[in-house]
Every structure is written in C-alpha cells, then in structure tokens.
Motif scaffolding. Sequence first.
Motif, mmCIF file in Angstrom:
data_model
loop_
_atom_site.group_PDB
_atom_site.id
_atom_site.type_symbol
_atom_site.label_atom_id
_atom_site.label_comp_id
_atom_site.label_asym_id
_atom_site.label_seq_id
_atom_site.Cartn_x
_atom_site.Cartn_y
_atom_site.Cartn_z
ATOM 1 N N PRO A 1 -1.288 106.492 116.642
ATOM 2 C CA PRO A 1 -1.140 105.285 117.467
ATOM 3 C C PRO A 1 -2.047 105.244 118.672
ATOM 4 C CG PRO A 1 0.736 106.740 117.751
ATOM 5 C CD PRO A 1 -0.075 107.326 116.652
ATOM 6 N N ASN A 2 -2.515 106.396 119.137
ATOM 7 C CA ASN A 2 -3.355 106.354 120.329
ATOM 8 C C ASN A 2 -4.834 106.289 120.003
ATOM 9 O OD1 ASN A 2 -1.191 106.523 122.073
ATOM 10 N ND2 ASN A 2 -1.061 108.728 121.756
ATOM 11 N N ALA A 3 -5.147 106.380 118.733
ATOM 12 C CA ALA A 3 -6.570 106.445 118.391
ATOM 13 C C ALA A 3 -7.005 105.271 117.553
ATOM 14 C CB ALA A 3 -6.836 107.745 117.645
ATOM 15 N N THR A 4 -6.288 104.161 117.669
ATOM 16 C CA THR A 4 -6.586 103.042 116.769
ATOM 17 C C THR A 4 -7.997 102.503 116.962
ATOM 18 O OG1 THR A 4 -5.502 101.589 118.330
ATOM 19 C CG2 THR A 4 -4.230 102.258 116.409
ATOM 20 N N THR A 5 -8.427 102.306 118.214
ATOM 21 C CA THR A 5 -9.765 101.764 118.427
ATOM 22 C C THR A 5 -10.824 102.698 117.860
ATOM 23 O OG1 THR A 5 -8.848 101.034 120.524
ATOM 24 C CG2 THR A 5 -11.156 100.577 120.141
ATOM 25 N N MET A 6 -10.629 103.980 118.108
ATOM 26 C CA MET A 6 -11.593 104.955 117.623
ATOM 27 C C MET A 6 -11.646 104.934 116.098
ATOM 28 S SD MET A 6 -12.027 108.750 119.183
ATOM 29 C CE MET A 6 -10.340 109.166 118.961
ATOM 30 N N ALA A 7 -10.453 104.876 115.483
ATOM 31 C CA ALA A 7 -10.405 104.852 114.027
ATOM 32 C C ALA A 7 -11.087 103.604 113.485
ATOM 33 C CB ALA A 7 -8.952 104.897 113.570
ATOM 34 N N LEU A 8 -10.881 102.483 114.162
ATOM 35 C CA LEU A 8 -11.552 101.234 113.770
ATOM 36 C C LEU A 8 -13.055 101.432 113.743
ATOM 37 C CD1 LEU A 8 -10.417 97.946 115.551
ATOM 38 C CD2 LEU A 8 -10.929 98.288 113.176
ATOM 39 N N GLY A 9 -13.567 102.034 114.810
ATOM 40 C CA GLY A 9 -15.007 102.252 114.904
ATOM 41 C C GLY A 9 -15.507 103.126 113.763
ATOM 42 N N ILE A 10 -14.770 104.199 113.488
ATOM 43 C CA ILE A 10 -15.186 105.103 112.412
ATOM 44 C C ILE A 10 -15.157 104.377 111.075
ATOM 45 C CG2 ILE A 10 -14.617 107.195 111.146
ATOM 46 C CD1 ILE A 10 -13.605 108.389 113.706
ATOM 47 N N ALA A 11 -14.064 103.646 110.850
ATOM 48 C CA ALA A 11 -13.952 102.912 109.584
ATOM 49 C C ALA A 11 -15.125 101.963 109.422
ATOM 50 C CB ALA A 11 -12.637 102.136 109.551
ATOM 51 N N PHE A 12 -15.454 101.271 110.503
ATOM 52 C CA PHE A 12 -16.561 100.333 110.460
ATOM 53 C C PHE A 12 -17.850 101.035 110.091
ATOM 54 C CE2 PHE A 12 -17.539 96.050 111.316
ATOM 55 C CZ PHE A 12 -18.823 95.994 111.802
ATOM 56 N N LEU A 13 -18.117 102.161 110.750
ATOM 57 C CA LEU A 13 -19.344 102.901 110.474
ATOM 58 C C LEU A 13 -19.380 103.374 109.026
ATOM 59 C CD1 LEU A 13 -19.691 104.897 113.794
ATOM 60 C CD2 LEU A 13 -21.183 103.093 112.958
ATOM 61 N N LEU A 14 -18.253 103.866 108.533
ATOM 62 C CA LEU A 14 -18.223 104.325 107.150
ATOM 63 C C LEU A 14 -18.588 103.195 106.196
ATOM 64 C CD1 LEU A 14 -15.019 106.551 107.113
ATOM 65 C CD2 LEU A 14 -17.388 107.311 106.892
ATOM 66 N N ILE A 15 -18.041 102.021 106.481
ATOM 67 C CA ILE A 15 -18.330 100.893 105.604
ATOM 68 C C ILE A 15 -19.799 100.494 105.678
ATOM 69 C CG2 ILE A 15 -17.849 98.460 105.168
ATOM 70 C CD1 ILE A 15 -15.007 99.023 106.153
ATOM 71 N N VAL A 16 -20.318 100.393 106.891
ATOM 72 C CA VAL A 16 -21.708 99.951 107.040
ATOM 73 C C VAL A 16 -22.668 100.925 106.371
ATOM 74 C CG1 VAL A 16 -23.565 99.591 108.718
ATOM 75 C CG2 VAL A 16 -21.318 98.627 109.132
ATOM 76 N N TYR A 17 -22.348 102.220 106.464
ATOM 77 C CA TYR A 17 -23.286 103.203 105.923
ATOM 78 C C TYR A 17 -23.087 103.493 104.449
ATOM 79 C CZ TYR A 17 -25.368 104.068 110.412
ATOM 80 O OH TYR A 17 -26.048 103.905 111.570
ATOM 81 N N PHE A 18 -21.852 103.523 104.000
ATOM 82 C CA PHE A 18 -21.629 103.963 102.626
ATOM 83 C C PHE A 18 -21.244 102.859 101.657
ATOM 84 C CE2 PHE A 18 -22.566 108.131 103.615
ATOM 85 C CZ PHE A 18 -21.928 108.514 104.778
ATOM 86 N N ILE A 19 -20.669 101.785 102.175
ATOM 87 C CA ILE A 19 -20.301 100.710 101.257
ATOM 88 C C ILE A 19 -20.883 99.397 101.767
ATOM 89 C CG2 ILE A 19 -18.420 100.014 99.757
ATOM 90 C CD1 ILE A 19 -16.543 101.718 101.320
ATOM 91 N N PRO A 20 -22.197 99.329 101.931
ATOM 92 C CA PRO A 20 -22.749 98.136 102.581
ATOM 93 C C PRO A 20 -22.520 96.850 101.789
ATOM 94 C CG PRO A 20 -24.508 99.515 101.717
ATOM 95 C CD PRO A 20 -23.247 100.279 101.550
ATOM 96 N N HIS A 21 -22.332 96.961 100.476
ATOM 97 C CA HIS A 21 -22.080 95.748 99.708
ATOM 98 C C HIS A 21 -20.613 95.588 99.363
ATOM 99 C CE1 HIS A 21 -26.316 95.083 99.463
ATOM 100 N NE2 HIS A 21 -26.494 96.298 99.013
ATOM 101 N N GLY A 22 -19.796 96.395 99.959
ATOM 102 C CA GLY A 22 -18.361 96.222 99.814
ATOM 103 C C GLY A 22 -17.825 96.692 98.475
#
Lengths: 243, 287, 308
Positions: C273-294
């Motif tokens: 619960p205290n790391a939601t923003t950080m987790a959001l950022g990581i999730a975003f980066l993972l998507i942009v780098y590894f699943i760019p076409h979704g």
Amino acid sequence: MTPGEPVLFVRDVTKRFGGLVAVDAVSFDVREHEVMGLIGPNGSGKSTTMNLISGALKATSGSIVLNGHELTRAKTFENARFGVSRTFQLVRILPGLSLSENVIAGGVFGHKRRWGREVTEFAESLLERVGLADKIGLSVDSLTYIDQKRLELARALAGEPEVLLLDEWLAGLNPTELRTGIDLIGSLRSEGRTIILVEHVMDAIRSLCDRCVVINSGRKIAEGTPVEVLSDAAVIRAYLGEG
Amino acid sequence: MDIVISGLLLGGSYALIAMGLNLQYGVARIMNLANGELLVLGALAAFWVFTTTGMSPLVTLFAVAILGFAGSWAVYRVFLVPLVRRSANQGQLEVDSILATFGMSFFLVGVMVSIHSEYFTYSFLASPVALLGTTVALNRLVAFCFAVLIGGGLYLWLNRTRAGLAVRAVAVSPEAAGLVGINVDRVSALAFAVGGMVTGVAGVLVSTFITLDASVGVIFTMKALIIVIMGGVGDIRGSIIAALILGMVESAVATLIDPGLTLASAYLIFLLILLFRPQGLFGRRAA
Amino acid sequence: MTQSNLLPLVLGVPIVAAAAVLPLLVDGYWLSVAVYVLMYTALSTSWALFSGPTRYIALSTGAFFGVGGYLVGTGMSDYEQSYWTMLVIAPIVATILAALIGLVTLRLSGVYFVIFTLGLAEMIRNLVSWVQNNFLGSRGLYVLTDLTEVHIYWMLLAITAAVFLFGWLLGRSRLGFALRILGNDEQVAQHVGIDTAQAKVILFMTTGFFAALVGAVVAPRYYYIEPNVVFSPELSFLVVIMALLGGIHRLWGPLLGVIPFTLLWEVITIYLPNATTMALGIAFLLIVYFIPHGVVGLAEKFLKRGEA
C-alpha cells in the motif's frame, strides 16, 4: 495528344530559406495534355519547385495558379483537392495499409472523391494499369523497389489529377526496369495526362517530354523542346561546367 | 521594481533548470518528463544533508553535481539508448522517450514519497538583504549568483571547448555531426548527463528558498518545457532569456493578482508562443 | 479501407447483454471492481481511438474527467441544477475545451501537444481552486443523488458500449481511414487531400466528450467533489498505461489491458500500500520496454509465428 491551353501558371515564383534563394523568379506555363520536363544539375532547385507546386513548401513570393485556383497560399491538402498529385523522390508508401488501401488513399479525399465499392474497384483497375494486378494480396513490405514506385504512381493517379508531378520517378532503376518505367509514363502521356517530370535520365527526357524548362542555381536558363534545350550552350555549360 | 528584482532572481534558477532540459532535449533528443523529479531529488538531498549534518547546501551541491552526472549517464545508457536503437525515426523516439521518462517520473515520485512524504523546507541564509532599493532574502540572492556562475560556466564550456562544440553540432544536426566524425552517441550521453547534473544542482539551489514536496516535480518539468520552447529548442541563450521573462511574469502575477495562479500564467505564455511563434524567440527549427 | 465487418457488432450484443446482467449476480466489492473496469475501459478505448492512429500522446484524460465531475458538483451545489442537466452540459463544455486546445496544439508536432496536456489537469485544478476560494466561497461540492452503484454500473456500460460503437463506426468511415493514413505519414496524408489538422481536432474532441461524460457519471460515487481529487494527473497516467498494456491499434485492445491491470492493481494496493506510485512507474516501464505493442501485439506475433 496535342497540348491544349495552359492550365498551370507559374509566375515569378521565389523561395527563400533564410539567406539562401533556392528558386529565383521562375516562370513557366504548363499546357493541358503536355509532358513538361523540369531539368537541371543537382541542387539547382528543381525539386524545390516541385514542392512549391505540390504544396509541400510555400513560395516566398510569386504565384502559382491551376485552373483558376490560387495554389501559392493554399494549404498542402488544398493543393491536392484542386487537382495536384505527386510521387516523391524517396518513395513514400504507407506501410500500415494494404496495397489496395494505399491506392484508395489517393482517391478518397482529393480532387475526385470516391468511397465504398466504387473506390475499391477503381483502385484495383489502377493497380492493373500500373502492372501490379498480380501483387494485390501481398503486403507492402514485400514489394520490390520498382513495384513500390508503381504503387505510389497508382495512388497519385487515384485522385484523377489535373497535374501529375513525378519527382525523379525513374531514379534508381536498372536498364530493364527503366525501359518498363519509360513505357508506363509514355502510356500515361498517350492518355492525355498533364505531367511535370523532374528527371536526370536523358533518354526519358528526349522520348517523353513535349517541352522542357531548365533550372540552374534557382533560375530558369532555357525553355523549349528537348532537342532545343539539350543543344543549348548555356545548358551544356550548366551540366558540365566551364571549359 | 520589487517585482523585477524578485522575478530576475527566480528566473535565474529557472534558467538553470531549463538549460538542463535543453541539453537533454535539444542535443540528446530525449524529451525527459522526469526532469522535474531529478530537481526534487537534488533538493531532497540538500535538505537531508542539511537537517542531519548541518552541512551547507552549497557544499552538498558538488556532491549532487557528481551524482547527478553519473546517474543521468547511467540512465541514458541503460534506459534510453535501447529506445534510440529501436526507433525508426525522430518522431518515434520522441514518443518512446516521453512514455519511458513519464514512467520514470512516477517511479521517482514513489521513491521520494517513501523516503520523505511530507513537505520539506529548511532555513538557510534566510536573512534579508538590501539590494537596489528593495529587500530580498539572502538565500535567493546566493542561489541567483550560483545560477549565474554555473550558467556562465556552461556557456563557456559550450562555446569555447571542443567538447562543447561537438555538443552544439549535434544540437543542430545529428546526421551532419556524425558525418564530420563526431561520435553522436557519446556526445548525446554527455549532454544528457550534463543536463542531469545542472538540473540536480538547480534543485539544491531552489531548496534553499522554496518549500517542496515529492509530487511537485511535474510543475517544474512543465515550466522548464515552456521555457525551453519559448527560448527555442537547442538555444541556451534563448533559455536564459525566456527563464528570466517567466520569472518576472510569475513574480508579477504572484504579487499583483494571486500566488495561486503562477502555473496558469506560465500556461498563458505557452499558449501565446504556440499561437504566434512556435519555434520560440531564437529557435531555428520548430520541434 | 474498412477495418472491420459486421462480426464485432453481432458479437457485441450478447456481450453487452451479459454484462448488463452482472450486477444481479455480484455486489459489493466485485461490483465496484466491475465499475472500475468499465470506467477505465471507456476512458482508455476512447483515448486509444485518438492517440493510437495519430501517435499524439494525450495526457489530458484527467483534466476532462475532472471537468465532468466538477461541473456536476458545482452545477448541483451552487446552481441548483439537476444531475441529468449537468450530465448533458459537462461533456459539451469539455468538447469545446478540447476543440480549443486541439486548434492551438494539434497543428504543431506531437511534442507541444504532450507538454500542453501534461500540466493541463494541474493547471485547471489551480484555476478552479483559485476561482472557488476567491469568488465562490465554498470548497466542497456535494453530489447527492438517489443513484446506486448498480445504476452507475449500467450507465457506464451504456457509455462503454457507445465508445465501442463509435470506434466501430470510425473504422468504417472516411475519418477513420484518414486517421490511419495520417498516422502512417502525415505529409502523404496532406498530399492526398486530407485536412490533417481538422481530423486530429475532431477526434481529440471525442476524447474530451467521453472523458467528461464518464467523470460526470461517476461523480455521485464521491458524494463530495474536491478539485484535488477529481482533477487527477494519475488518472491520465493510468489510462495510458492500461491502453498500452492492451494494445492501441485494435478497438478491443485497451479492454485487454484494463482487466489484467485492474487485478494487478488490486493486488498491489493490498500488499504494497505504500509503494503504489513506485509500482505504477515500474509497471509502466516494463510495458514500454518489453510489451510495446501490448497484449494484442504479443498475441498477433504469436499467431504469425504459428502460421509461418
């Protein structure tokens, strides 16, 4: 077909890029059904002039009028709607669309607007016309260079343009392909299309063009039939340099 | 007159932030939306050092500069080079770098919130000083002087050294720079790292007179972007002038209308630039 | 030329019917998850309809959503208007706002647009707070209606269906075709006669419309509208990340991103619960780098490899 009345009027057109004058007070007319060659040494301003007519660039001064429509200050898409179509020096086909769709793109929004089954059939007839009938199902990436050029040509034709601009369309072709290419443009000419060609291939100029305008360093230095301009001393000097 | 002076002082710090972003966007071609977070990181570092050891932020500044440089270099190599490699053209690189740095900014905000979740501010050189007939806080004046020094140093580096020349060349045209033998990848990394360094240092300076918290980075990013565009992308001189103008406008709005409208006034300027001169005051190319 | 045929329409009807029945089967926690899923599906699909083909990354969803919620709040509290009146007015206002923003920024390259929309939610929030504090006195706006969670679910379902219908119609239309061409090569688009600036603005207006409509519809869930809550930059971010995760080049792509992301998000908020923003950022980066076409991109690559 014999050339008719002038349809495109280029008058004192100048294009400046900062301090550089790329096109300097160039004037010429293009008559209906005529194939006009725009020739000159590299960097002379031919492509810039083409860009001014197609609307990719806006003239700094002067005027370009097509069938009564003022092209000079219009937006690029308006030039297309008034009846200007072009191919690009470096082929620009649309990778995300199918072959048919690439051609259809030219016929939906521009000069002559079609939609639905009508435009699909029209596009397919054009693909036949340019020699791509057997490639219709393929993806755009698998096309050879000359086939890509054919596709772009079909797209330009889809708008049923008043003036067709071919920007070094024959560049980069091997001798066999060149022959085919010249024949294709020749057949467009027999249909009576109005074409402006920028070319370096002298064979093509001689066999295809009714008239030529020679540009050097942004200025028009000669105008006349291919035979006339290619034997003009000033033209020869421009291409080969002094001495 | 008060407004002009305080505006100029504020503008000095803004100029530093904008110079950092200008290097990253104008040279390395990376639209770094995490720029503001880097600034806040620098500020947080200064705050933490000052409140735990009492060491002057002007000293922490040097440590932040080194860390900012190294960190930005690492980020460029690890996160941004793969995007440069996989982009077919400039437009796609911009989109990808926007998305990636957007993600990084959220990550950094999250990290900072977990380190220190409330507002932070500290009192350093907070005494009033008489200047040109008006009173200003000493810390603002000192921050301004440092900004001028660093900005001046950056200007000299760019205009008088070989490395700086290479950087300016890449800003004008990466293709042409490559053709004359400049290692565009290395220069881009260098520019990105220097940009990060300057931004981090700006954060330290700003922390001496502004109260910040972990989430305020995006506002600084916005302002930096507006300044960079207003001045002209790739033009350092333009950034400086634009920053000073923004500083004065903000100061005027805060004093004469309402301090809550500073962001809105920055937006208004942005709107006017987009409508009338998108390439900026000194820009040669529209972004 | 046309991207789809009648099949999606035929499949859509039973799906919507099934979804409509859902609230009769679940309630409480799972119903609110379903509301969340519908809300983000509508927002991300509408977003992807614009940002997908044009490649202009719009970070403005939070701003328009906030306009919707805020107008409902202020209309009901300060001006004695009914909820339904505001439900009509809010999207219209947002559409006009989107038109203005679009006219200024969309004729320029994508970077200006992104920057402008980045701070938009924040800026509107500041402006609104200022107006409220200095001219309107009250800080809180009450939205009191008789609507239950189930009603809101059904309204969101209708909106989501409308977004999909709009997307399907767009795919068969000249405007949709124009956008595809534009996304491939804007210069060519102009040379075939497309008014690219106009096309972009029109489509951007639709994102404003739908985002504000969604914001207005969910306003009753808050009961009390505070500018800080309703103008949320985080929402813009979530919409983008879910759309990217699913894939922005197919109409049903974002939906495939919303569902897994919602579940992932539930897990994160419970365990970290205290790391939601950080987790959001990581999730975003993972998507942009590894699943760019979704997810859609992955699925299509998988299918192509199966064919080869």
